[in-house]
Design a protein around this motif. Structure first.
Motif, short mmCIF file in Angstrom:
data_model
loop_
_atom_site.label_atom_id
_atom_site.label_comp_id
_atom_site.label_asym_id
_atom_site.label_seq_id
_atom_site.Cartn_x
_atom_site.Cartn_y
_atom_site.Cartn_z
N UNK A 85 0.82 -1.21 0.00
CA UNK A 85 0.00 0.00 0.00
C UNK A 85 0.85 1.26 0.00
N UNK A 86 2.10 1.13 0.48
CA UNK A 86 3.03 2.26 0.43
C UNK A 86 3.72 2.37 -0.93
N UNK A 87 3.40 1.47 -1.85
CA UNK A 87 3.95 1.52 -3.19
C UNK A 87 5.33 0.93 -3.34
N UNK A 88 5.72 0.05 -2.42
CA UNK A 88 7.06 -0.53 -2.47
C UNK A 88 7.03 -1.94 -3.05
N UNK A 89 8.01 -2.26 -3.88
CA UNK A 89 8.16 -3.62 -4.37
C UNK A 89 8.54 -4.53 -3.21
N UNK A 108 -3.61 -10.04 -2.81
CA UNK A 108 -4.59 -9.05 -3.27
C UNK A 108 -4.08 -7.64 -3.14
N UNK A 109 -3.40 -7.33 -2.02
CA UNK A 109 -2.86 -5.99 -1.82
C UNK A 109 -1.79 -5.67 -2.85
N UNK A 110 -0.95 -6.65 -3.18
CA UNK A 110 0.09 -6.46 -4.19
C UNK A 110 -0.53 -6.19 -5.55
N UNK A 114 -0.43 -2.67 -7.63
CA UNK A 114 0.33 -2.73 -8.87
C UNK A 114 1.84 -2.71 -8.68
N UNK A 115 2.32 -3.21 -7.52
CA UNK A 115 3.75 -3.23 -7.26
C UNK A 115 4.33 -4.59 -7.64
N UNK A 116 5.63 -4.60 -7.90
CA UNK A 116 6.31 -5.85 -8.24
C UNK A 116 6.52 -6.69 -6.98
N UNK A 117 6.53 -8.00 -7.17
CA UNK A 117 6.84 -8.91 -6.06
C UNK A 117 7.66 -10.07 -6.57
N UNK A 118 8.41 -10.66 -5.67
CA UNK A 118 9.25 -11.80 -6.03
C UNK A 118 9.39 -12.68 -4.80
N UNK A 119 9.28 -14.00 -5.01
CA UNK A 119 9.39 -14.97 -3.92
C UNK A 119 10.80 -15.55 -3.89
N UNK A 120 11.31 -15.74 -2.67
CA UNK A 120 12.67 -16.23 -2.51
C UNK A 120 12.65 -17.75 -2.31
N UNK A 121 12.42 -18.47 -3.40
CA UNK A 121 12.59 -19.92 -3.41
C UNK A 121 14.05 -20.18 -3.78
N UNK A 122 14.88 -20.50 -2.79
CA UNK A 122 16.33 -20.50 -3.01
C UNK A 122 16.75 -21.45 -4.13
N UNK A 264 7.90 -4.92 -13.30
CA UNK A 264 7.06 -6.07 -13.64
C UNK A 264 7.10 -7.13 -12.57
N UNK A 265 6.62 -8.29 -12.93
CA UNK A 265 6.60 -9.40 -12.01
C UNK A 265 7.75 -10.35 -12.28
N UNK A 266 7.64 -11.53 -11.74
CA UNK A 266 8.65 -12.55 -11.85
C UNK A 266 7.92 -13.88 -11.86
N UNK A 267 8.45 -14.90 -12.53
CA UNK A 267 7.74 -16.18 -12.54
C UNK A 267 7.39 -16.69 -11.14
#
Length: 290
Positions: A85-89, A108-110, A114-122, A264-267
């Motif tokens: 909600x603060x507009x941070x990736x 849903x919030x992401x 409209x912010x980018x997100x990425x999951x840390x699956x090592x 953008x996003x990430x797989x």
């Protein structure tokens, strides 16, 4: 490209060992600050990397373009909503949340922000994994098996309250399910038996007809073998050992910086984490039902 200013939420063992040094090392990111529920821990970690610490989460957001999370799953789900909600990736740890409702709120919030997100699956950031998945695609796979066995619940830095409560399914389960999903096709059904604080067995059915099994435990005494995944097909087999991954965290921050700059996003974004959370919730329901 200017380094991305990434703030770190959390100052526990994983943040100290991995997140903070990786983000501070550059050249793709800089550590813009640290916030934690224990201000003294945030100060110590920030000081070790020449970064500021913040007593207010809003101040960390203001100093950052993106936020990395290294906190328990329930806390990530709560605070991740605020960051979006603060507009941070967001650079998110697995699992996405402690339960499906929390995962849905965060995803849903992401999406809404409209912010980018990425999951840390090592596993996914290793060249060894990329080679394994490429091989798996070429053998016309029809089955496989994954194993992740350790003694983490018996003591040490990762015997944390949420792990001691929820065990292997919530902690290492996402890694193994994700890899079987990537190698054999989308998971469409799961059956489970066992005890998350002892031994859990999963039987997975995949889109296209492949089937697989996963064995999970974090309660084994003594030395344990490296985690591994083996996939078998009509044209051969493919294997991956956890000991083959190498240091993946420079690649994590490189890819995350690119994600932030591209907008953008990430797989492996929050939507992927939400789908795995749905599978994990189904597994845990079955285990509770006996």
């Amino acid at each position: 490209m200017e380094p991305v200013r990434v703030g770190l939420v959390g100052a526990g063992p994983w943040a100290e060992m991995v997140h903070a040094p990786a983000l501070a090392a550059g050249p793709h990111t800089t550590l813009s600050g640290v916030w934690a529920r224990r201000p003294e821990a945030a100060r110590a970690l920030a000081d070790a990397h020449g970064a500021p610490s913040f007593e207010r989460l809003e101040d960390l957001f203001a100093a950052s373009e993106a936020v990395a999370f290294c906190v328990p799953p329930a806390v990530q789900a709560e605070l991740g909503v605020l960051a979006a909600r603060a507009g941070r990736a967001l650079l998110l740890e697995k699992p996405l949340a402690a339960d499906l409702d929390g995962a849905r709120r965060l995803a849903g919030a992401i999406e809404e922000a409209g912010v980018a997100s990425q999951m840390l699956f090592t596993f996914r950031y290793s060249a060894a994994t990329a080679g394994f998945l490429d091989r798996a695609r070429r053998i016309e796979p029809f089955g496989g098996h994954a194993v992740n066995i350790s003694g983490s619940l018996r003591g040490g830095p990762f015997a944390t309250p949420w792990r001691l409560e929820r065990g292997a399914v919530l902690d290492v389960g996402p890694h193994m399910i994700d890899l079987l999903d990537a190698a054999l096709g989308r998971v469409v059904a799961v059956k489970a038996h066992g005890d998350p604080l002892g031994w859990v067995g999963l039987l997975l059915e995949h889109e296209g007809g492949a089937v697989s099994e996963a064995s999970l435990s974090m309660a084994v005494e003594g030395d344990t073998p490296p985690s591994r995944i083996d996939v078998y097909g009509r044209l051969g087999s493919a294997s991956l050992l956890g000991s083959e991954l190498g240091d993946v965290f420079p690649e994590v921050v490189r890819q995350f910086a690119g994600t932030v700059r591209d907008g953008g996003g990430h797989p492996l974004d929050a939507r992927h984490g939400l789908r795995l959370q749905e599978i994990i919730d189904d597994v845990e329901r079955q285990l509770r039902a006996g």
